[in-house]
Motif scaffolding. Structure first.
Motif, PDB file in Angstrom:
ATOM      1  N   THR A  98       0.721  -1.120  -0.155  1.00 37.72           N
ATOM      2  CA  THR A  98       0.034   0.145  -0.013  1.00 37.72           C
ATOM      3  C   THR A  98       0.780   1.129   0.001  1.00 37.72           C
ATOM      4  OG1 THR A  98      -0.027  -0.109   2.295  1.00 37.72           O
ATOM      5  CG2 THR A  98      -1.918  -1.105   0.949  1.00 37.72           C
ATOM      6  N   THR A  99       2.170   1.137  -0.289  1.00 39.81           N
ATOM      7  CA  THR A  99       2.852   2.244  -0.543  1.00 39.81           C
ATOM      8  C   THR A  99       3.024   2.978  -1.807  1.00 39.81           C
ATOM      9  OG1 THR A  99       4.960   0.945  -1.496  1.00 39.81           O
ATOM     10  CG2 THR A  99       4.557   1.315   1.249  1.00 39.81           C
ATOM     11  N   THR A 100       3.614   3.771  -2.165  1.00 42.07           N
ATOM     12  CA  THR A 100       3.641   4.325  -3.490  1.00 42.07           C
ATOM     13  C   THR A 100       4.697   3.851  -4.573  1.00 42.07           C
ATOM     14  OG1 THR A 100       5.222   6.319  -2.779  1.00 42.07           O
ATOM     15  CG2 THR A 100       2.962   6.703  -2.583  1.00 42.07           C
ATOM     16  N   ASN A 101       5.295   2.939  -4.002  1.00 41.13           N
ATOM     17  CA  ASN A 101       6.270   2.360  -4.723  1.00 41.13           C
ATOM     18  C   ASN A 101       6.029   0.851  -4.991  1.00 41.13           C
ATOM     19  OD1 ASN A 101       7.808   4.798  -4.780  1.00 41.13           O
ATOM     20  ND2 ASN A 101       9.211   4.139  -3.141  1.00 41.13           N
ATOM     21  N   THR A 114       8.625   3.098  -9.213  1.00 38.09           N
ATOM     22  CA  THR A 114       8.521   4.353  -8.339  1.00 38.09           C
ATOM     23  C   THR A 114       7.649   5.580  -9.131  1.00 38.09           C
ATOM     24  OG1 THR A 114      10.709   5.470  -8.980  1.00 38.09           O
ATOM     25  CG2 THR A 114      10.648   3.986  -6.794  1.00 38.09           C
ATOM     26  N   SER A 115       6.967   6.171  -8.227  1.00 34.81           N
ATOM     27  CA  SER A 115       6.309   7.482  -8.883  1.00 34.81           C
ATOM     28  C   SER A 115       5.573   7.326  -9.977  1.00 34.81           C
ATOM     29  CB  SER A 115       7.271   8.553  -9.109  1.00 34.81           C
ATOM     30  OG  SER A 115       8.257   8.959  -8.007  1.00 34.81           O
ATOM     31  N   GLY A 116       4.777   6.050 -10.016  1.00 34.87           N
ATOM     32  CA  GLY A 116       3.651   5.781 -11.008  1.00 34.87           C
ATOM     33  C   GLY A 116       4.593   4.928 -12.219  1.00 34.87           C
ATOM     34  N   TYR A 193       0.148   0.996  -9.267  1.00 40.20           N
ATOM     35  CA  TYR A 193       0.275   1.689  -8.002  1.00 40.20           C
ATOM     36  C   TYR A 193       0.301   3.293  -8.146  1.00 40.20           C
ATOM     37  CZ  TYR A 193       4.945   1.628  -9.725  1.00 40.20           C
ATOM     38  OH  TYR A 193       5.906   1.723 -10.516  1.00 40.20           O
TER      39      TYR A 193
END
Length: 193
Positions: A98-101, A114-116, A193
């Motif tokens: 559930t993190t952004t990475n 990372t970052s989409g 993500y």
């Protein structure tokens, strides 16, 4: 009014990792248009001896300007490992985070995006499966046949490589294709993500 949006990423193929569960509360006015992509479970296939599964697709909800509202990543695919030595399912790296990475697989050559952006892989390892795609960036093809596509590029899952139709394909929503060489099997990375 206020609305709760829930998104659940798809499971990886061949009893792979589970997708993330995400929810958010939003205030919308009448006429608001949303786009929804529901992630698909990665498929599984075999070469007669060993099985590999594609990554699960992510589920996406965005506004009409393609601004992400809720994105839930898919789980990584499972596989029989190298020469039939099993990969332990559902350990850290196979379940969606559930993190952004993106989360890398345990002991694998893939790296979570990372970052989409989509995940990447090291071609030093001949047995890397396809990495999952993110919101804006496609996943690296690695040793899969076709790379997984990001949400902004249509969200198609990647295809298994090396021996045609012998490994699982990634689910819709950017799931990475599996890799099945006949002696080395690896599950695809989860998308989104």
């Amino acid at each position: 009014g206020n609305y709760r949006i829930t998104a659940i990423g798809a499971q990886g193929g061949y009893n792979g990792g589970y997708g993330a569960y995400m929810a958010g509360d939003f205030n919308f006015t009448a006429g608001t248009v949303l786009s929804v992509l529901v992630g698909q479970m990665g498929t599984q296939a075999s070469n007669g001896s060993y099985i590999s599964g594609g990554g699960g697709g992510g589920s996406f909800v965005v506004d009409n300007n393609n601004n992400p509202l809720v994105i839930a990543g898919g789980g990584g695919g499972n596989a029989d490992g190298y020469s039939g030595i099993p990969v332990i399912c559902c350990t850290s790296g196979m379940e969606a985070s559930t993190t952004t990475n993106g989360q890398p697989p345990p002991g694998g050559a893939q790296t979570g995006g990372t970052s989409g952006n989509g995940g990447t892989c090291s071609m030093i390892s001949w047995s890397s499966a396809g990495a999952g795609a993110g919101f804006s960036g496609d996943g690296s093809v690695c040793n899969a046949l076709v790379d997984a596509k990001s949400f902004l590029n249509g969200g198609a899952g990647g295809y298994c490589g090396y021996q045609a139709n012998t490994g699982g394909d990634g689910g819709f929503g950017g799931g990475g294709g599996a890799y099945n060489s006949g002696v080395g099997q690896r599950g695809g990375g989860g998308g989104g993500y």
